[in-house]
Enzyme design. Structure first.
Site, PDB file in Angstrom:
ATOM      1  N   CYS A   1      12.489  -2.054  21.071  1.00  0.00           N
ATOM      2  CA  CYS A   1      11.689  -2.221  19.850  1.00  0.00           C
ATOM      3  C   CYS A   1      10.199  -2.368  20.164  1.00  0.00           C
ATOM      4  CB  CYS A   1      12.113  -3.475  19.084  1.00  0.00           C
ATOM      5  SG  CYS A   1      13.874  -3.684  18.904  1.00  0.00           S
ATOM      6  N   ASP A   2       9.877  -3.227  21.112  1.00  0.00           N
ATOM      7  CA  ASP A   2       8.480  -3.626  21.289  1.00  0.00           C
ATOM      8  C   ASP A   2       7.825  -3.163  22.589  1.00  0.00           C
ATOM      9  OD1 ASP A   2       8.511  -4.935  18.824  1.00  0.00           O
ATOM     10  OD2 ASP A   2       9.429  -6.712  19.708  1.00  0.00           O
TER      11      ASP A   2
ATOM     12  N   CYS B   1      13.446  -7.749  22.330  1.00  0.00           N
ATOM     13  CA  CYS B   1      13.982  -6.387  22.272  1.00  0.00           C
ATOM     14  C   CYS B   1      13.004  -5.411  22.939  1.00  0.00           C
ATOM     15  CB  CYS B   1      14.221  -6.002  20.813  1.00  0.00           C
ATOM     16  SG  CYS B   1      14.744  -4.306  20.573  1.00  0.00           S
TER      17      CYS B   1
HETATM   18  C1  LIG Z   1      11.726  -9.787  16.205  1.00  0.00           C
HETATM   19  C2  LIG Z   1      12.684  -8.624  16.139  1.00  0.00           C
HETATM   20  C3  LIG Z   1      12.199  -7.339  16.289  1.00  0.00           C
HETATM   21  C4  LIG Z   1      13.078  -6.247  16.211  1.00  0.00           C
HETATM   22  N1  LIG Z   1      12.545  -4.984  16.294  1.00  0.00           N
HETATM   23  C5  LIG Z   1      13.353  -3.926  16.090  1.00  0.00           C
HETATM   24  C6  LIG Z   1      12.816  -2.598  16.082  1.00  0.00           C
HETATM   25  O1  LIG Z   1      11.620  -2.394  16.255  1.00  0.00           O
HETATM   26  N2  LIG Z   1      13.688  -1.569  15.888  1.00  0.00           N
HETATM   27  C7  LIG Z   1      15.026  -1.759  15.708  1.00  0.00           C
HETATM   28  O2  LIG Z   1      15.744  -0.770  15.490  1.00  0.00           O
HETATM   29  N3  LIG Z   1      15.569  -2.993  15.732  1.00  0.00           N
HETATM   30  C8  LIG Z   1      14.769  -4.078  15.914  1.00  0.00           C
HETATM   31  N4  LIG Z   1      15.305  -5.338  15.936  1.00  0.00           N
HETATM   32  C9  LIG Z   1      16.773  -5.490  15.863  1.00  0.00           C
HETATM   33  C10 LIG Z   1      17.287  -5.279  14.427  1.00  0.00           C
HETATM   34  O3  LIG Z   1      16.527  -6.042  13.524  1.00  0.00           O
HETATM   35  C11 LIG Z   1      18.770  -5.671  14.364  1.00  0.00           C
HETATM   36  O4  LIG Z   1      19.495  -4.907  15.300  1.00  0.00           O
HETATM   37  C12 LIG Z   1      19.336  -5.404  12.975  1.00  0.00           C
HETATM   38  O5  LIG Z   1      18.625  -6.128  11.977  1.00  0.00           O
HETATM   39  C13 LIG Z   1      20.808  -5.805  12.903  1.00  0.00           C
HETATM   40  O6  LIG Z   1      21.250  -5.634  11.593  1.00  0.00           O
HETATM   41  P1  LIG Z   1      22.539  -6.395  11.050  1.00  0.00           P
HETATM   42  O7  LIG Z   1      22.649  -6.016   9.618  1.00  0.00           O
HETATM   43  O8  LIG Z   1      23.685  -6.161  11.938  1.00  0.00           O
HETATM   44  O9  LIG Z   1      22.235  -7.951  11.191  1.00  0.00           O
HETATM   45  P2  LIG Z   1      20.998  -8.888  10.659  1.00  0.00           P
HETATM   46  O10 LIG Z   1      19.767  -8.097  10.484  1.00  0.00           O
HETATM   47  O11 LIG Z   1      21.027 -10.016  11.599  1.00  0.00           O
HETATM   48  O12 LIG Z   1      21.514  -9.345   9.212  1.00  0.00           O
HETATM   49  C14 LIG Z   1      22.588 -10.222   9.057  1.00  0.00           C
HETATM   50  C15 LIG Z   1      22.468 -10.945   7.719  1.00  0.00           C
HETATM   51  O13 LIG Z   1      23.666 -11.716   7.518  1.00  0.00           O
HETATM   52  C16 LIG Z   1      23.337 -12.957   6.925  1.00  0.00           C
HETATM   53  N5  LIG Z   1      24.409 -13.915   7.223  1.00  0.00           N
HETATM   54  C17 LIG Z   1      24.746 -14.428   8.438  1.00  0.00           C
HETATM   55  N6  LIG Z   1      25.811 -15.255   8.309  1.00  0.00           N
HETATM   56  C18 LIG Z   1      26.139 -15.245   6.989  1.00  0.00           C
HETATM   57  C19 LIG Z   1      27.148 -15.903   6.225  1.00  0.00           C
HETATM   58  N7  LIG Z   1      28.045 -16.721   6.774  1.00  0.00           N
HETATM   59  N8  LIG Z   1      27.206 -15.669   4.876  1.00  0.00           N
HETATM   60  C20 LIG Z   1      26.302 -14.846   4.294  1.00  0.00           C
HETATM   61  N9  LIG Z   1      25.316 -14.207   4.966  1.00  0.00           N
HETATM   62  C21 LIG Z   1      25.246 -14.408   6.285  1.00  0.00           C
HETATM   63  C22 LIG Z   1      21.976 -13.304   7.558  1.00  0.00           C
HETATM   64  O14 LIG Z   1      21.276 -14.215   6.705  1.00  0.00           O
HETATM   65  C23 LIG Z   1      21.313 -11.945   7.638  1.00  0.00           C
HETATM   66  O15 LIG Z   1      20.543 -11.661   6.482  1.00  0.00           O
HETATM   67  C24 LIG Z   1      14.471  -6.453  16.013  1.00  0.00           C
HETATM   68  C25 LIG Z   1      14.960  -7.760  15.864  1.00  0.00           C
HETATM   69  C26 LIG Z   1      14.083  -8.837  15.928  1.00  0.00           C
HETATM   70  C27 LIG Z   1      14.617 -10.253  15.760  1.00  0.00           C
END
Ligand SMILES: Cc1cc2nc3c(=O)[nH]c(=O)nc-3n(C[C@H](O)[C@H](O)[C@H](O)COP(=O)(O)OP(=O)(O)OC[C@H]3O[C@@H](n4cnc5c(N)ncnc54)[C@H](O)[C@@H]3O)c2cc1C
Length: 298
Positions: A134-135, A131
């Site tokens: 982010c970084d 990302c």
């Molecule tokens: C290394 C890294 C660094 C990042 N740095 C930043 C940053 O600095 N700033 C920023 O804004 N964003 C950053 N991001 C991006 C950010 O983390 C994501 O955009 C954000 O977390 C997305 O949120 P979400 O809730 O959509 O999905 P996720 O955070 O992916 O959460 C989805 C959840 O659903 C669960 N899940 C999946 N399938 C199922 C299922 N079938 N049943 C039950 N549970 C399930 C998973 O276990 C997970 O806990 C970074 C991402 C990464 C990987």
């Protein structure tokens, strides 16, 4: 189990949606296959979540979870496996159980495709990133490698070229897949260098951070960061054949409504050009608002 609103996934999108729905007076169950926080748990340091000075992803995840629970959300650890509709009710199977709800908010997130090369996992968060927004700011004035040749790789290489001293794009083909206009901009940048028909064999470092990458021809490129943009995989397999998907991403309108009435999607799993914690949390709030409207009209 039965509730008004079932939230699948407890990342920023799911916990935000669950909190908003519970605060609006609905009974809410939020389930997660792993742990609350989602991708937040992989972020060493996050400095772009509005209103929060630099903090760890873990601390922010804890605060999302505590707030949702304080609003009355019931968090359960189970993986959602299938979904069907019986009349107006949704039935989701998870961990051998069935959960019945009036509305479902799907917030299962996405995962970045990895290269699978030596050093990639070891240096994640220490120079290896998926990302740029982010970084990127952590590598101002440093040498940066970008892996990939699509729109995201080119757009983010351009963004990173404003921060880094040099940006080296490493692409396995002889031509980019990204739009022509982006290719032209990349070619015009003096501090972007191209390594075509090349792959990364290994990412090397001193244990604390990245120092170089070894390419397929055996050459070594000195860089301090490696940004990998070789695709994002949405966690949407269980919706195949149930809701409209586009390359696996759940198709929604601006109100997070999917093709199935009563099913909403939020965060990284949906069709959206920008995947961040703040956008996921915003989607979650919008999805909860739409679920509220939907349930009131049942
Ligand atoms: C290394 C890294 C660094 C990042 N740095 C930043 C940053 O600095 N700033 C920023 O804004 N964003 C950053 N991001 C991006 C950010 O983390 C994501 O955009 C954000 O977390 C997305 O949120 P979400 O809730 O959509 O999905 P996720 O955070 O992916 O959460 C989805 C959840 O659903 C669960 N899940 C999946 N399938 C199922 C299922 N079938 N049943 C039950 N549970 C399930 C998973 O276990 C997970 O806990 C970074 C991402 C990464 C990987």
């Amino acid at each position: 189990m039965e509730c008004d609103v079932l939230v699948i996934g407890c990342g920023p999108a799911g916990l935000s949606a669950a909190g908003y729905a519970a605060r609006a007076g609905y009974s809410v169950i939020a389930i997660d296959a792993l742990a609350p926080g989602g991708q937040l748990l992989y972020i060493d340091e996050i400095e772009n979540y509005p209103g929060v000075s630099s903090t760890s992803g873990f601390a922010l995840a804890e605060s999302f979870e505590k707030q949702a629970v304080s609003f009355g959300v019931s968090i359960e650890f189970m993986k959602a496996e299938s979904i069907r509709k019986e009349g107006d009710a949704f039935i989701v199977t998870a961990g051998g159980d069935e959960i019945k709800s009036k509305a479902v908010i799907f917030a299962s997130g996405a995962r970045h495709r990895h290269l699978g090369c030596q050093g990639e996992e070891e240096y994640q968060g220490k120079g290896v990133s998926y990302c740029a927004t982010c970084d990127g700011p952590f590598f101002k004035g440093r040498k940066i490698a970008v892996v990939g040749g699509g729109d995201t790789a080119l757009t983010d290489a351009l963004y990173l070229s404003k921060l880094g001293s040099e940006v080296h794009i490493i692409h396995r083909r002889g031509e980019f897949r990204g739009q022509k206009v982006l290719q032209d901009r990349v070619m015009a940048k003096e501090n972007i260098f191209l390594h075509m028909n090349a792959t990364v064999q290994s990412i090397n470092g001193d244990g604390k951070g990245v120092k170089s990458v070894t390419l397929s021809d055996g050459s070594e490129l000195d860089v301090n960061a490696v940004f990998i943009f070789v695709g994002v995989i949405p966690n949407s397999e269980m919706l195949e054949g149930f809701a409209e998907l586009d390359k696996g991403f759940v198709v929604t309108d601006g109100h997070m409504r999917t093709s199935v009435p009563g099913l909403f999607a939020a965060g990284d799993v949906r069709t959206t050009p920008f995947r961040q914690v703040v956008t996921a949390a915003g989607d979650g709030a919008e999805a909860a608002h739409s679920a509220d409207e939907y349930i009131q009209n049942l």
